[in-house]
Write an enzyme that holds these catalytic residues in place. Sequence first.
Site, PDB file in Angstrom:
ATOM      1  N   GLY A  94       0.832  -1.194   0.000  1.00  0.00           N
ATOM      2  CA  GLY A  94       0.000   0.000   0.000  1.00  0.00           C
ATOM      3  C   GLY A  94       0.866   1.243   0.000  1.00  0.00           C
ATOM      4  N   HIS A 140      -4.607   1.513   7.696  1.00  0.00           N
ATOM      5  CA  HIS A 140      -3.240   2.028   7.870  1.00  0.00           C
ATOM      6  C   HIS A 140      -3.005   3.211   6.908  1.00  0.00           C
ATOM      7  CE1 HIS A 140       1.296   1.207   8.251  1.00  0.00           C
ATOM      8  NE2 HIS A 140       1.232   1.986   7.174  1.00  0.00           N
ATOM      9  N   GLU A 141      -3.421   3.036   5.640  1.00  0.00           N
ATOM     10  CA  GLU A 141      -3.202   4.111   4.650  1.00  0.00           C
ATOM     11  C   GLU A 141      -4.087   5.319   4.948  1.00  0.00           C
ATOM     12  OE1 GLU A 141      -0.629   3.706   3.072  1.00  0.00           O
ATOM     13  OE2 GLU A 141      -0.426   1.537   3.170  1.00  0.00           O
ATOM     14  N   CYS A 201       5.602  -0.506   7.506  1.00  0.00           N
ATOM     15  CA  CYS A 201       5.383   0.797   6.864  1.00  0.00           C
ATOM     16  C   CYS A 201       6.632   1.174   6.072  1.00  0.00           C
ATOM     17  CB  CYS A 201       5.081   1.858   7.924  1.00  0.00           C
ATOM     18  SG  CYS A 201       4.696   3.468   7.222  1.00  0.00           S
ATOM     19  N   LEU A 202       6.426   1.580   4.831  1.00  0.00           N
ATOM     20  CA  LEU A 202       7.573   1.957   3.994  1.00  0.00           C
ATOM     21  C   LEU A 202       8.249   3.221   4.529  1.00  0.00           C
ATOM     22  CD1 LEU A 202       5.905   1.228   0.529  1.00  0.00           C
ATOM     23  CD2 LEU A 202       7.584  -0.195   1.738  1.00  0.00           C
ATOM     24  N   GLN A 207       2.792  10.000   2.016  1.00  0.00           N
ATOM     25  CA  GLN A 207       4.158   9.450   2.135  1.00  0.00           C
ATOM     26  C   GLN A 207       5.098   9.949   1.032  1.00  0.00           C
ATOM     27  OE1 GLN A 207       2.356   5.324   2.583  1.00  0.00           O
ATOM     28  NE2 GLN A 207       4.234   5.056   3.741  1.00  0.00           N
ATOM     29  N   HIS A 235      -2.440   7.483   7.392  1.00  0.00           N
ATOM     30  CA  HIS A 235      -1.430   8.371   6.787  1.00  0.00           C
ATOM     31  C   HIS A 235      -2.096   9.663   6.290  1.00  0.00           C
ATOM     32  CE1 HIS A 235       2.340   6.186   6.850  1.00  0.00           C
ATOM     33  NE2 HIS A 235       1.836   5.134   6.259  1.00  0.00           N
TER      34      HIS A 235
HETATM   35  O1  K1U Z   1       4.001   2.301   4.123  1.00  0.00           O
HETATM   36  C1  K1U Z   1       2.914   1.835   3.848  1.00  0.00           C
HETATM   37  O2  K1U Z   1       1.903   2.397   4.195  1.00  0.00           O
HETATM   38  C2  K1U Z   1       2.862   0.523   3.092  1.00  0.00           C
HETATM   39  C3  K1U Z   1       2.806  -0.685   4.003  1.00  0.00           C
HETATM   40  C4  K1U Z   1       1.362  -1.156   4.066  1.00  0.00           C
HETATM   41  C5  K1U Z   1       0.981  -2.101   5.164  1.00  0.00           C
HETATM   42  C6  K1U Z   1       1.630  -3.302   5.343  1.00  0.00           C
HETATM   43  C7  K1U Z   1       1.225  -4.170   6.338  1.00  0.00           C
HETATM   44  C8  K1U Z   1       0.169  -3.832   7.157  1.00  0.00           C
HETATM   45  C9  K1U Z   1      -0.458  -2.633   6.988  1.00  0.00           C
HETATM   46  C10 K1U Z   1      -0.052  -1.760   5.994  1.00  0.00           C
HETATM   47  C11 K1U Z   1       3.712  -1.766   3.410  1.00  0.00           C
HETATM   48  O3  K1U Z   1       3.507  -2.193   2.324  1.00  0.00           O
HETATM   49  S1  K1U Z   1       5.018  -2.333   4.382  1.00  0.00           S
HETATM   50  C12 K1U Z   1       5.767  -3.604   3.358  1.00  0.00           C
HETATM   51  C13 K1U Z   1       4.989  -4.875   3.357  1.00  0.00           C
HETATM   52  O4  K1U Z   1       4.156  -5.103   4.214  1.00  0.00           O
HETATM   53  C14 K1U Z   1       5.217  -5.879   2.291  1.00  0.00           C
HETATM   54  C15 K1U Z   1       6.159  -5.709   1.320  1.00  0.00           C
HETATM   55  C16 K1U Z   1       6.345  -6.667   0.328  1.00  0.00           C
HETATM   56  C17 K1U Z   1       5.592  -7.805   0.310  1.00  0.00           C
HETATM   57  C18 K1U Z   1       4.653  -7.997   1.274  1.00  0.00           C
HETATM   58  C19 K1U Z   1       4.457  -7.047   2.272  1.00  0.00           C
HETATM   59 ZN    ZN Z   2       2.646   3.247   6.221  1.00  0.00          ZN
END
Ligand code: K1U
Ligand code: ZN
Length: 167
Positions: free
Chosen positions: A46, A133-134, A91-92, A51, A137
Site C-alpha cells: 500500500g 493504515h493508509e 510501513c515503507l 508518504q 497516513h
Molecule cells: O508504508 C505503507 O503504508 C505501506 C505498508 C502497508 C501495510 C503493510 C502491512 C500492514 C499494513 C499496511 C507496506 O507495504 S510495508 C511492506 C509490506 O508489508 C510488504 C512488502 C512486500 C511484500 C509484502 C508485504
Molecule cells: Zn505506512
Amino acid sequence: MAILSIMQYPDPRLKKVAAPVQRVDDGIRTLVRDMAETMYAAPGVGLAATQVDVHKQVIVIDISPTRNQLNVFINPQIVESEGVSDLEEGCLSVPGVYDKVARASRIRVRALNAEGCTFEMEADGMQAVCIQHEMDHLKGKVFVEYLSRLKRSRILARMRKLERQSG
Ligand code: K1U
Ligand code: ZN
C-alpha cells in the site's frame, strides 16, 4: 511514470492532513500511476499520497501475491466497521519495524476510483488493515504512534541512526 521518494519517519511532513480531491483529473491519474509504480518497486502492499509529500486523499493498495490487483481509493471514507484484529503491520516510511495494531477486522469503504466514480467495497483481513493504515497516513498518523512510548523512542533512535548513516 516515475518512482517517487518515500518520506521516512519522523519527517514532520508525515503529520500533514491530506485535503479531499476536488476533481479526478489527469493530474490525479498521473499521481495514481506514479504511486502504484512506487509501491510495486518498494516493494509494498500500500501507499498513501502523504508518504510521497502530496497532501491529497489518494491511496493505492495491492495485497495480491500476483501484484496485479491494484485498488485505488480517492477521498476514502469508512462507512461501516466491525470486529477487532491485531495483525502485524509494516510501513515503507518506517523500514524494518513491524508490530501489531488493533484495527477493525471488517470494514465497508466508500471512495472514488481513478475515473472519478463512487464505489463501495467490503474488506477484511490484511486488506482491511492496509486500508485503515493508509487512511491514517492521510490524517497525518503513522502506525508507530499506536505503540508504547518505550517502543516509539527505540524506533526514533533507530531511524535517526539510519538517517545519519545514509548521509
Ligand atoms: O508504508 C505503507 O503504508 C505501506 C505498508 C502497508 C501495510 C503493510 C502491512 C500492514 C499494513 C499496511 C507496506 O507495504 S510495508 C511492506 C509490506 O508489508 C510488504 C512488502 C512486500 C511484500 C509484502 C508485504
Ligand atoms: Zn505506512
